[in-house]
Design an enzyme around this catalytic site. Structure first.
Site, PDB file in Angstrom:
ATOM      1  N   SER A  77       0.906  -1.175  -0.002  1.00 52.68           N
ATOM      2  CA  SER A  77       0.032  -0.101  -0.009  1.00 52.68           C
ATOM      3  C   SER A  77       0.930   1.252  -0.032  1.00 52.68           C
ATOM      4  O   SER A  77       1.677   1.417   0.901  1.00 52.68           O
ATOM      5  CB  SER A  77      -1.006   0.037   1.211  1.00 52.68           C
ATOM      6  OG  SER A  77      -1.678  -1.134   1.148  1.00 52.68           O
ATOM      7  N   HIS A 137      -4.245  -2.850  -4.155  1.00 56.13           N
ATOM      8  CA  HIS A 137      -3.327  -4.002  -4.599  1.00 56.13           C
ATOM      9  C   HIS A 137      -4.056  -4.618  -6.032  1.00 56.13           C
ATOM     10  O   HIS A 137      -5.076  -5.215  -5.912  1.00 56.13           O
ATOM     11  CB  HIS A 137      -3.187  -5.019  -3.622  1.00 56.13           C
ATOM     12  CG  HIS A 137      -2.541  -4.561  -2.400  1.00 56.13           C
ATOM     13  ND1 HIS A 137      -1.182  -4.901  -2.090  1.00 56.13           N
ATOM     14  CD2 HIS A 137      -3.143  -3.974  -1.262  1.00 56.13           C
ATOM     15  CE1 HIS A 137      -1.060  -4.366  -0.886  1.00 56.13           C
ATOM     16  NE2 HIS A 137      -2.095  -4.029  -0.196  1.00 56.13           N
ATOM     17  N   HIS A 196      -2.017 -11.430   1.543  1.00 57.67           N
ATOM     18  CA  HIS A 196      -1.626 -11.426   2.677  1.00 57.67           C
ATOM     19  C   HIS A 196      -2.076 -12.818   3.422  1.00 57.67           C
ATOM     20  O   HIS A 196      -3.221 -13.409   3.012  1.00 57.67           O
ATOM     21  CB  HIS A 196      -2.193 -10.318   3.364  1.00 57.67           C
ATOM     22  CG  HIS A 196      -1.851  -8.767   2.759  1.00 57.67           C
ATOM     23  ND1 HIS A 196      -2.550  -8.439   1.664  1.00 57.67           N
ATOM     24  CD2 HIS A 196      -0.885  -7.898   3.142  1.00 57.67           C
ATOM     25  CE1 HIS A 196      -2.309  -7.274   1.349  1.00 57.67           C
ATOM     26  NE2 HIS A 196      -1.089  -7.208   2.093  1.00 57.67           N
ATOM     27  N   TYR A 230      -3.767 -12.679   6.009  1.00 58.27           N
ATOM     28  CA  TYR A 230      -5.165 -12.640   6.897  1.00 58.27           C
ATOM     29  C   TYR A 230      -6.433 -12.762   5.674  1.00 58.27           C
ATOM     30  O   TYR A 230      -7.472 -13.012   5.941  1.00 58.27           O
ATOM     31  CB  TYR A 230      -5.267 -11.240   7.341  1.00 58.27           C
ATOM     32  CG  TYR A 230      -5.122  -9.898   6.315  1.00 58.27           C
ATOM     33  CD1 TYR A 230      -6.050  -9.801   5.322  1.00 58.27           C
ATOM     34  CD2 TYR A 230      -4.016  -9.305   6.332  1.00 58.27           C
ATOM     35  CE1 TYR A 230      -5.936  -8.675   4.495  1.00 58.27           C
ATOM     36  CE2 TYR A 230      -3.662  -8.361   5.543  1.00 58.27           C
ATOM     37  CZ  TYR A 230      -4.824  -8.041   4.508  1.00 58.27           C
ATOM     38  OH  TYR A 230      -4.617  -6.816   3.788  1.00 58.27           O
ATOM     39  N   GLU A 231      -5.921 -12.860   4.294  1.00 58.09           N
ATOM     40  CA  GLU A 231      -6.929 -13.062   3.241  1.00 58.09           C
ATOM     41  C   GLU A 231      -7.383 -14.337   3.061  1.00 58.09           C
ATOM     42  O   GLU A 231      -8.863 -14.544   2.984  1.00 58.09           O
ATOM     43  CB  GLU A 231      -6.330 -12.805   1.941  1.00 58.09           C
ATOM     44  CG  GLU A 231      -6.071 -11.105   1.881  1.00 58.09           C
ATOM     45  CD  GLU A 231      -5.430 -10.708   0.517  1.00 58.09           C
ATOM     46  OE1 GLU A 231      -6.155 -10.958  -0.478  1.00 58.09           O
ATOM     47  OE2 GLU A 231      -4.258 -10.326   0.659  1.00 58.09           O
ATOM     48  N   ALA A 282       3.106  -0.671   4.041  1.00 61.79           N
ATOM     49  CA  ALA A 282       2.638   0.385   4.833  1.00 61.79           C
ATOM     50  C   ALA A 282       2.473  -0.214   6.408  1.00 61.79           C
ATOM     51  O   ALA A 282       2.407  -1.515   6.645  1.00 61.79           O
ATOM     52  CB  ALA A 282       1.093   0.802   4.421  1.00 61.79           C
ATOM     53  N   MET A 305       1.112  -5.992   8.353  1.00 69.35           N
ATOM     54  CA  MET A 305       0.339  -7.318   8.182  1.00 69.35           C
ATOM     55  C   MET A 305       0.768  -8.045   6.987  1.00 69.35           C
ATOM     56  O   MET A 305       0.378  -9.007   6.277  1.00 69.35           O
ATOM     57  CB  MET A 305      -0.999  -7.088   7.920  1.00 69.35           C
ATOM     58  CG  MET A 305      -1.656  -6.332   9.190  1.00 69.35           C
ATOM     59  SD  MET A 305      -3.449  -6.055   8.729  1.00 69.35           S
ATOM     60  CE  MET A 305      -3.974  -4.703  10.104  1.00 69.35           C
ATOM     61  N   SER A 306       2.266  -7.779   6.651  1.00 74.87           N
ATOM     62  CA  SER A 306       2.850  -8.200   5.305  1.00 74.87           C
ATOM     63  C   SER A 306       4.234  -8.676   5.659  1.00 74.87           C
ATOM     64  O   SER A 306       4.841  -8.858   6.665  1.00 74.87           O
ATOM     65  CB  SER A 306       2.502  -7.481   4.375  1.00 74.87           C
ATOM     66  OG  SER A 306       3.414  -6.243   4.352  1.00 74.87           O
ATOM     67  N   ASN A 357       0.644   5.618  10.081  1.00 72.71           N
ATOM     68  CA  ASN A 357      -0.275   5.976  11.234  1.00 72.71           C
ATOM     69  C   ASN A 357       0.721   5.724  12.320  1.00 72.71           C
ATOM     70  O   ASN A 357       1.836   4.712  12.240  1.00 72.71           O
ATOM     71  CB  ASN A 357      -1.564   5.016  11.442  1.00 72.71           C
ATOM     72  CG  ASN A 357      -1.581   3.626  11.253  1.00 72.71           C
ATOM     73  OD1 ASN A 357      -1.188   3.237   9.941  1.00 72.71           O
ATOM     74  ND2 ASN A 357      -1.090   2.894  12.523  1.00 72.71           N
ATOM     75  N   HIS A 362      -8.661   0.966   7.108  1.00 65.94           N
ATOM     76  CA  HIS A 362      -8.011   0.509   5.774  1.00 65.94           C
ATOM     77  C   HIS A 362      -8.176   1.917   4.927  1.00 65.94           C
ATOM     78  O   HIS A 362      -6.927   2.106   4.285  1.00 65.94           O
ATOM     79  CB  HIS A 362      -8.500  -0.552   5.050  1.00 65.94           C
ATOM     80  CG  HIS A 362      -7.550  -1.240   3.972  1.00 65.94           C
ATOM     81  ND1 HIS A 362      -6.277  -1.263   4.060  1.00 65.94           N
ATOM     82  CD2 HIS A 362      -7.911  -1.258   2.574  1.00 65.94           C
ATOM     83  CE1 HIS A 362      -5.842  -1.680   2.865  1.00 65.94           C
ATOM     84  NE2 HIS A 362      -6.767  -1.594   1.956  1.00 65.94           N
TER      85      HIS A 362
END
Ligand code: HPA
Length: 282
Positions: free
Chosen positions: A34, A65, A87, A89-90, A117, A212-213, A236, A248
């Site tokens: 991202s 993405h 990712h 989490y997908e 990110a 997360m990646s 952030n 997101h």
């Protein structure tokens, strides 16, 4: 020293790439996270191939993405840009980028440049800062190497992020007047953001940023003997460290605001790093 896995695979996607881009040679695989999509404006006359046409490449399900492979040059370097990753989490699987990375390695990539990110855990690293990873914390303790066999799977993760590439990136950033922080990236599985208590824990554990990646792809690349450079765009402060509401959409809008500067620096870094063959022991 790692006994890297040798490239003996013959994936259908390799044949597709040979047909679609018979002359394509690449040395650097770039994974765009991202906020880093602006890099594509620095790619000269790319051959663009949707992941959907490449067997074993993931379906991109996350806004921001796009799911395309771009083959081209940046700053004179031969690159394969993976615009989008899957990712953990997908789907729950953490090895979705195994086939893409192995296909690109077979095409000649021996260096992986990753971008993401991330949330910051440090007050001196506010949103819109850039950080080069010098290590990571695999918080979920998940590995994309499950089901691998042989001794190469016991890969050393010392200097997983190549010290020489890192210092070259810092030098290139300094030459462009950009402060590039150095730090430890903690992989949180997601997709929910962290609680403030988790953020306090991560800071105590020695993490500088959270996202997360990235970690699964670094493990895959090190298993394959590729050198890794990874950059975080801070979108952030970690949960509880500021009053901003995390979402997101917030990540994407913050990333968008820094996209041009981050991508310009990334293009300069890709153009400026010195490539060499990763030493392998078999
Ligand atoms: N936490 C996890 N992943 C993220 C964050 C965060 O605060 N910001 C961007 N990606």
């Amino acid at each position: 020293m790692n006994a890297a896995a040798t490239v003996t695979h013959n994936y259908p996607a390799q044949r597709t790439l040979r047909l679609l881009a018979p002359r394509a040679r690449t040395r650097i695989a770039v994974v765009l996270g991202s906020g880093w999509g602006g890099l594509t404006t620095h790619v000269q006359n790319p051959i663009r191939i949707p992941y959907a046409d490449l067997e074993g490449f993931p379906h991109a399900t996350v806004a921001g993405h796009c799911g395309e492979l771009w083959l081209s040059h940046i700053g004179g370097q031969e690159v394969a840009v993976l615009s989008g990753r899957q990712h953990g989490y997908e789907t729950g699987a953490v090895d979705a980028m195994k086939t893409p990375l192995r296909v690109l390695q077979a095409l000649g990539c021996d260096t992986l440049v990753q971008t993401n990110a991330a949330g910051s855990l440090r007050t001196d690293m506010p949103p819109h800062s850039l950080m080069v990873l010098d290590d990571h914390i695999n918080l979920p303790q998940r590995s994309p190497l499950i089901n691998e066999t042989g001794s190469a799977r016991f890969v050393s993760m010392v200097d997983a992020y190549d010290p020489a590439l890192r210092s070259q990136a810092i030098g290139i950033a300094a030459a462009h007047g950009v402060a590039l922080h150095t730090g430890v990236y903690a992989w949180a599985f997601g997709p929910q953001f962290e609680t403030p208590a988790e953020i306090r824990m991560l800071a105590r554990l020695g993490a500088d940023a959270v996202g997360m990646s990235t970690v699964p792809e670094t493990i895959l690349a090190r298993h394959a003997g590729m050198r890794v450079l990874a950059l975080s765009l801070i979108t952030n402060m970690g949960a509880g460290l500021s009053t901003e509401q995390l979402s997101h959409a917030h990540t994407l809008s913050q990333a968008q605001a820094s996209s041009e500067a981050a991508s310009g620096l990334l293009a300069a870094i890709i153009g400026g790093i010195t490539l060499c063959k990763t030493e392998t022991n078999t």
